[in-house]
Design an enzyme around this catalytic site. Structure first.
Site, short mmCIF file in Angstrom:
data_model
loop_
_atom_site.label_atom_id
_atom_site.label_comp_id
_atom_site.label_asym_id
_atom_site.label_seq_id
_atom_site.Cartn_x
_atom_site.Cartn_y
_atom_site.Cartn_z
N GLN A 282 -1.08 1.09 -8.85
CA GLN A 282 -1.08 0.95 -10.31
C GLN A 282 -0.02 1.82 -10.98
O GLN A 282 0.10 1.81 -12.20
CB GLN A 282 -2.47 1.32 -10.86
CG GLN A 282 -3.59 0.45 -10.36
CD GLN A 282 -3.48 -1.00 -10.83
OE1 GLN A 282 -2.88 -1.29 -11.86
NE2 GLN A 282 -4.05 -1.92 -10.07
N ASP B 180 -2.22 6.43 -3.43
CA ASP B 180 -2.25 4.98 -3.60
C ASP B 180 -1.53 4.70 -4.91
O ASP B 180 -2.07 4.94 -6.00
CB ASP B 180 -3.71 4.52 -3.63
CG ASP B 180 -3.88 3.09 -4.14
OD1 ASP B 180 -2.87 2.44 -4.50
OD2 ASP B 180 -5.04 2.62 -4.19
N LYS C 137 1.95 -6.29 -7.37
CA LYS C 137 1.67 -5.60 -8.64
C LYS C 137 2.95 -5.05 -9.26
O LYS C 137 2.94 -4.55 -10.38
CB LYS C 137 0.65 -4.48 -8.41
CG LYS C 137 -0.75 -4.97 -8.07
CD LYS C 137 -1.67 -3.80 -7.82
CE LYS C 137 -3.12 -4.21 -7.70
NZ LYS C 137 -3.42 -5.07 -6.56
N HIS D 82 -10.23 2.60 -5.25
CA HIS D 82 -10.34 1.18 -4.87
C HIS D 82 -10.94 1.13 -3.46
O HIS D 82 -10.73 2.04 -2.66
CB HIS D 82 -8.92 0.60 -4.87
CG HIS D 82 -8.85 -0.89 -4.73
ND1 HIS D 82 -9.04 -1.53 -3.52
CD2 HIS D 82 -8.56 -1.85 -5.64
CE1 HIS D 82 -8.88 -2.83 -3.71
NE2 HIS D 82 -8.60 -3.06 -4.98
#
Lengths: 134, 395
Positions: B190, B187, B213, B114
């Site tokens: 997700q 990261d 998220k 990202h």
């Protein structure tokens, strides 16, 4: 809500390849929409103020494709400054919910989808840069 | 699965919302909304400094949130830093850990990151001369572990790709990073919505994720780092609440995590995130993972049957999270999403803040469906009805 957005006239414009060309990198003026990654290139020349050989290459959505095709159609062979001003006024009117002559009337359903206005406007940015200073 | 009933937005009267955009923002369950409402209506005040009863209650709730998040990650609470989001957390590392690096030191990221895990490193490179290297991605959108340069000081990678859904081979990355003495940042934006994360078992040094998220409010995120790193890193932002003392001549920073939480933190968001983590920690994740994987398999199978569709990511369910991106020949992702919306299907179209990855696959963008624990078979049914319509109109 989206029923009218992709109507026949707009889809026909989006598939109109009359002025589409495989422009090699470095040709004409290229603009990007950083939010979606769409990219529009316009090329052409001015002969005594008349737009000639207008061509475009679009990597974008149907609305962007249709706008580029419409813009090329109304510019090619016309006095560039006046034709661009007329097109700009028409697209601003139609995106604000007003009326506009063909081919811009095809974009009337886009008015209520504000997130898609930039899709229609991106080709205008390319053409303005192409003819800037001329 | 009956978890959808906990999410008020998904249970409104009217046509069903097939919410398949959880990779961008997950919906919020009652338990989180209640926690935020209890704070806002019963304890709203600033934290740490006030002595009145509301300030005491707010400080206690904020501290509890840190403990709840820490438990979800199996780490000590004092190693949890609340940030503005995952982007804020990675930028904190780029600034504070980055301040310890020297020109010529190297950072390894990958082609699928990202932008929030690329741009901060480009900015650091421009600031102090570090070099940013990119690990390659294979044809299925998986990061390919490679031998690292001995000058590598940090490897910063997505635990799960926000485009391809590929799950990182963490042991291979950590092993190679240890060989050259590099730190590892994951990261986890997700990954965290799909069950507790056992950070000690991963063996990494930094972990970042965002609240929105993970079923929590917007505007809050988390950086976890080993305490020795938090102690060694200089603060990034200066201001109130991050100091031990301030004089006319200078200041002494507070200990971590306060050192990295200058100003009023996202109190309400942190409390919501704490509630989300505690709730998530009570769920049967074996059953949820099987459910999410089954839906992902249904989606992949259905997409494979559609002419002109190419899935950008792992074709099997092996090492994959419920994030599925695809290209439909002759149709633009925004046009697909627009038509899918007519069917009540919420998708994401575009480059998903991963332009290098899309450039690698020679695509301007893709259409992405991302699942969360509240998704059901009815959502997949709506998805394929919408996709058939989009294909009919656009191609």
């Amino acid at each position: 809500m989206n029923d009218a957005l992709y109507h026949d006239a707009l889809m026909a414009l989006s598939k109109d390849r009359t002025h589409a060309a495989a422009l090699p990198p470095g040709t004409g003026v290229t603009v990007d929409n950083p939010l979606c990654g769409d990219r529009v290139t316009f090329d052409g020349k001015l002969e005594k103020g008349i737009a000639r050989d207008i061509r475009h290459k679009v990597r974008g959505c149907a609305l962007c494709q249709a706008s580029a095709a419409a813009l090329a159609r109304v510019l090619d062979g016309k006095p560039a400054r006046a034709a661009l001003a007329d097109a700009q006024a028409a697209v601003e009117s139609v995106l604000a919910g007003g009326s506009a002559p063909a081919p811009w009337d095809a974009f009337a359903p886009v008015a209520r989808h504000k997130s898609r206005h930039d899709c229609v406007k991106l080709p205008f940015s390319a053409v303005k840069s192409l003819f800037s200073g001329t | 699965m009956t978890l959808r009933r906990h999410f008020p937005l998904l249970n409104q009267p009217g046509p069903r919302i097939a919410y398949l955009d959880s990779g961008a923002t997950a919906q919020t369950p009652d338990i989180v909304l209640d926690a935020v409402r209890v704070f806002e209506t019963g304890a709203r005040a600033n934290v740490k400094r006030g002595v009145h009863r509301l300030a005491e209650a707010a400080t206690e709730a904020y501290a509890k949130a840190r403990t709840q998040v820490a438990a979800y990650l199996s780490v000590p609470a004092e190693e949890i830093v609340f940030t503005s989001g995952c982007t804020g957390a990675i930028n904190l590392v780029a600034q504070s850990f980055g301040a310890l690096l020297k020109p010529g030191d190297e950072i390894a990221v990958s082609e699928l990151e990202h932008h929030s895990n690329i741009v901060p490193w480009h900015m650091l490179a421009a600031r102090n001369g570090v070099k940013v290297n990119f690990l390659p991605v294979d044809g299925e959108g998986r990061i390919v572990p490679q031998a690292l340069s001995p000058r590598t000081k940090l490897v910063s990678l997505a635990h799960v790709s926000n485009v391809t859904g590929a799950v990182l081979d963490v042991p291979a990355i950590v092993s190679e990073a240890k060989r050259v003495g590099a730190r590892v940042l994951l990261d986890g934006a997700q990954r965290t919505p799909h069950g507790p994360v056992d950070i000690p078992a991963l063996g990494v040094d930094f972990y970042a994720f965002s609240g929105h998220k993970a079923f929590a409010p917007h505007g809050v995120g988390v950086l976890w780092a080993r305490s020795e790193l938090l102690d060694a890193m200089p603060p990034f932002l200066g201001g109130g609440e991050m100091i031990a003392s301030v004089t006319m001549q200078g200041f002494t920073p507070a200990n971590a995590p306060a050192k990295f939480e200058a100003g009023t933190p996202p109190i309400s968001g942190a409390i919501g995130l704490g509630a989300a983590c505690e709730w998530l920690g009570t769920l049967d994740w074996a059953a949820i993972a099987a459910h999410e994987l089954r839906l992902t398999g249904r989606l992949l199978d259905g997409l494979r049957a559609v002419d002109g569709v190419t899935v950008i990511g792992p074709q099997s369910l092996q090492g994959r999270a419920p994030v599925v991106s695809f290209d439909l020949a002759g149709a633009h992702p925004h046009d697909i999403c627009q038509i899918m919306d007519r069917h009540g299907v919420a998708l994401r179209g575009g480059h998903h803040c991963a332009q290098p990855l899309h450039a690698k696959f020679d695509l301007a963008g893709t259409t992405r469906a991302s699942f969360a624990l509240y998704c059901e078979d009815d959502d997949i049914d709506l998805f394929f009805a919408g996709l058939a319509d989009a294909k009919r109109v656009l191609t």
